[in-house]
Write a protein that holds these residues in place. Structure first.
Motif, short mmCIF file in Angstrom:
data_model
loop_
_atom_site.label_atom_id
_atom_site.label_comp_id
_atom_site.label_asym_id
_atom_site.label_seq_id
_atom_site.Cartn_x
_atom_site.Cartn_y
_atom_site.Cartn_z
N PHE A 225 0.79 -1.14 0.05
CA PHE A 225 -0.08 0.11 -0.25
C PHE A 225 0.65 1.06 -0.03
CE2 PHE A 225 -2.90 3.17 2.29
CZ PHE A 225 -3.70 3.33 1.33
N THR A 226 1.96 1.12 0.77
CA THR A 226 3.12 2.27 0.73
C THR A 226 3.68 2.78 -0.77
OG1 THR A 226 3.45 1.85 2.94
CG2 THR A 226 5.11 3.14 1.77
N ARG A 229 0.97 4.29 -2.73
CA ARG A 229 0.63 5.69 -2.51
C ARG A 229 1.93 6.42 -3.06
NH1 ARG A 229 -0.15 7.16 3.75
NH2 ARG A 229 -0.65 9.07 2.74
N ASP A 230 3.06 5.97 -3.17
CA ASP A 230 4.08 6.57 -3.63
C ASP A 230 4.09 6.95 -5.28
OD1 ASP A 230 5.31 7.08 -0.92
OD2 ASP A 230 6.50 5.19 -1.35
N HIS A 232 1.26 7.60 -6.80
CA HIS A 232 0.19 8.53 -7.19
C HIS A 232 0.05 9.83 -6.14
CE1 HIS A 232 -1.03 5.55 -10.13
NE2 HIS A 232 -0.89 4.57 -9.07
N ALA A 234 -2.75 11.07 -5.41
CA ALA A 234 -3.87 10.54 -4.35
C ALA A 234 -4.50 9.37 -4.73
CB ALA A 234 -4.95 11.61 -4.65
N VAL A 235 -4.84 8.66 -3.68
CA VAL A 235 -5.43 7.25 -3.85
C VAL A 235 -6.83 7.13 -3.25
CG1 VAL A 235 -5.19 4.89 -2.80
CG2 VAL A 235 -3.20 6.18 -3.46
N GLU A 411 -1.63 -1.25 6.90
CA GLU A 411 -1.67 0.15 7.36
C GLU A 411 -2.67 0.53 8.40
OE1 GLU A 411 -1.01 3.19 8.13
OE2 GLU A 411 -0.12 3.23 6.18
N LEU A 433 -5.54 9.20 6.49
CA LEU A 433 -4.23 9.22 5.66
C LEU A 433 -4.61 10.24 4.71
CD1 LEU A 433 -3.39 5.64 5.20
CD2 LEU A 433 -2.51 7.11 7.09
N GLY A 435 -4.12 12.41 1.66
CA GLY A 435 -4.26 12.02 0.10
C GLY A 435 -5.11 10.87 -0.12
N VAL A 436 -5.42 10.13 0.74
CA VAL A 436 -6.03 8.56 0.79
C VAL A 436 -7.61 9.03 1.09
CG1 VAL A 436 -6.31 6.37 1.49
CG2 VAL A 436 -4.14 7.49 1.27
#
Length: 483
Positions: A225-226, A229-230, A232, A234-235, A411, A433, A435-436
């Motif tokens: 998941f990390t 996120r890196d 994009h 936003a997720v 997470e 989180l 941006g998530v």
């Protein structure tokens, strides 16, 4: 108002014809034949064009139903499609699977005296005609923003968000654990309600618009998941809810007792031409079996109607409340009754009988009591009313709960509600989180496809606002550093 509207006073409701029961029980094709041009125009002209359109008010998407009905009655179908598509990402899908009897059609103002306008069938006709005539054009953003979003889940919420964000010019990447796009649209809903070619047509349209699909993805495993996120800016998490609710009753561990979604996925995969060992072995195949389905929602209706098409010896649905309190669509209940399914109302399982495999369900009669805090009547067993239903296959259709996403994604900071769904800011759709974001059933709990589409579109709007503000902050910081 044009003279051709308000024709409900002289034209009766005429839904599209259904295929005959014996014909439709022999395959998984859609049971409704669809409107022709004149039929659609005539039925659309029945709209009263009322001042307060309750059909629109009771549509989760707020579809401009009176407007596209009027355009349809005038034969202006391309314009009708544009109006329909402005508020709904998948109108041809909603036209097929929405419980219109509980939403738009059930709240039509002419429904009491003249029967409602056939809104869902006209909605389906408009979009199918638009595809046939090339009016459904690929997404072409006015500009590319140079920023990307990742969406976990290729179901209706994720796809609705993907379409909206792509229109804004973002690079959109959709990740899904399955090998096809659509989520429950492709694997959960049987073909007699939604043929798979309809979903595939939308997948191709989204791909033509520049949306990238990454299938067979193990988020939290092979792809962390990390790392996602890196990749994009936003997720969005739109995974849906798939964990079957269990029955706490003696014998519930016997062979032959299966979750509804496992059963439906096996059937749909078989229909798509996949190798399905559990279907071929008979584990998830109703052929020649006495089938009992436990539950009263739309998933239960999908199961009973699938079983009858698999040549089950008999199909019985056990539901603990009465017909009037069924959570599923009354239209689906009626279709199931037509196809030969037996409903045993006010009955609940109390034990499953058999040595190693289930041979019967022992059930008890129920009584509807006083309403509880939710407003629904409580159900109470009637002493000494037990009876037995023979069964070789029992399908549990009791609803779905969310999976443990914080554990699956590794997470722990993903907050959960007391129901196990993801906790978000209700205005921004953002999780704890930055941006998530999250949307659809993983936030709302198991619900309708139309609500998933609504949530996906709303989440996309919030993500766009977040990304624009983020870009503005970065530009301001860059300008300050350059001074």
């Amino acid at each position: 108002m044009a003279e051709h509207m308000q024709q409900f006073v002289r034209l009766p409701q005429r839904p599209p014809a259904k295929r005959g029961v014996s014909e439709r029980r022999a395959d998984f094709a859609e049971i409704y034949r669809g409107f022709d041009q004149e039929g659609a125009r005539a039925q659309a002209s029945r709209c009263s064009q009322c001042g307060i359109p309750f059909c629109q008010i009771h549509c989760p998407l707020g579809n401009n139903i009176p407007d596209w009905l009027k355009l349809s009655s005038e034969g202006r179908l391309e314009e009708a499609y544009e109006i329909s598509a402005a508020t709904n990402t998948f109108p041809e899908i909603c036209g097929r699977i929405c419980p219109q009897d509980r939403l738009c059609e059930g709240n039509c103002v002419i429904e009491k005296g003249f029967e409602s306008v056939t809104i869902g069938a006209i909605e389906r006709y408009i979009t199918d005609t638009a595809f046939d005539n090339g009016w459904v054009r690929p997404i072409r953003p006015r500009r590319e923003r140079g920023r990307s979003v990742g969406i976990i889940g290729a179901g209706p919420a994720g796809l609705a968000a993907a379409e909206a964000l792509r229109r804004q010019g973002y690079a959109v990447h959709v990740y899904d654990r399955h090998d096809r796009v659509g989520g429950l649209l492709i694997y959960g809903i049987p073909g007699f309600k939604l043929e798979k070619s309809i979903v595939e047509r939308r997948r191709a349209w989204l791909a033509d618009g520049g949306i990238a699909f990454h299938l067979n993805q193990d988020i939290g495993g092979a792809l962390s998941f990390t790392e996602l996120r890196d990749r994009h800016d936003a997720v969005l998490i739109a995974t849906g809810v798939y964990k079957a609710r269990e029955i706490a009753a003696p014998g519930s561990g016997l062979a032959g007792i299966v979750p509804a979604l496992d059963y439906l996925i096996a059937s749909n995969r078989k229909g798509l031409g996949d190798m399905v060992p559990d279907f071929d072995s008979g584990l998830l195949n109703a052929a020649g079996k006495r089938v009992v389905v436990i539950g009263g929602g739309d998933t239960a209706m999908d199961c009973v109607r699938t079983a009858i098409r698999q040549d089950a010896t008999s199909v019985t649905c056990l539901y603990r409340r009465d017909r009037a309190n069924m959570p599923g669509s009354m239209r689906e209940v009626s279709n199931a009754e037509d196809e030969g399914i037996k409903f045993t109302w006010l009955a609940a399982p109390e034990a499953f009988l058999g040595d190693t495999s289930v041979t019967a369900v022992r059930a008890v009669r129920m009584h509807l009591g006083l309403a509880d805090a939710s407003g629904r009547q409580t159900v109470e067993p009637i002493a000494g009313s037990s009876f037995t239903v023979e069964a070789d296959l029992v399908i549990k259709a009791l609803g779905f709960d969310p999976e443990d996403l914080p554990g699956a994604f590794g997470e722990k900071n993903l907050g959960l509600s007391r129901w196990g769904t993801l906790k978000i800011d209700p205005r921004s759709f953002m999780t704890a989180l930055p941006g998530v974001f999250a949307a659809g059933d993983i936030v709302r709990g198991a619900s309708l496809v139309v609500w998933a589409i609504k949530d996906g579109r709303d989440a996309a709007a919030s993500m766009h606002t977040y990304l624009e503000r983020s870009a503005a902050r970065e530009a301001s910081a860059f300008a300050t550093a350059a001074e």
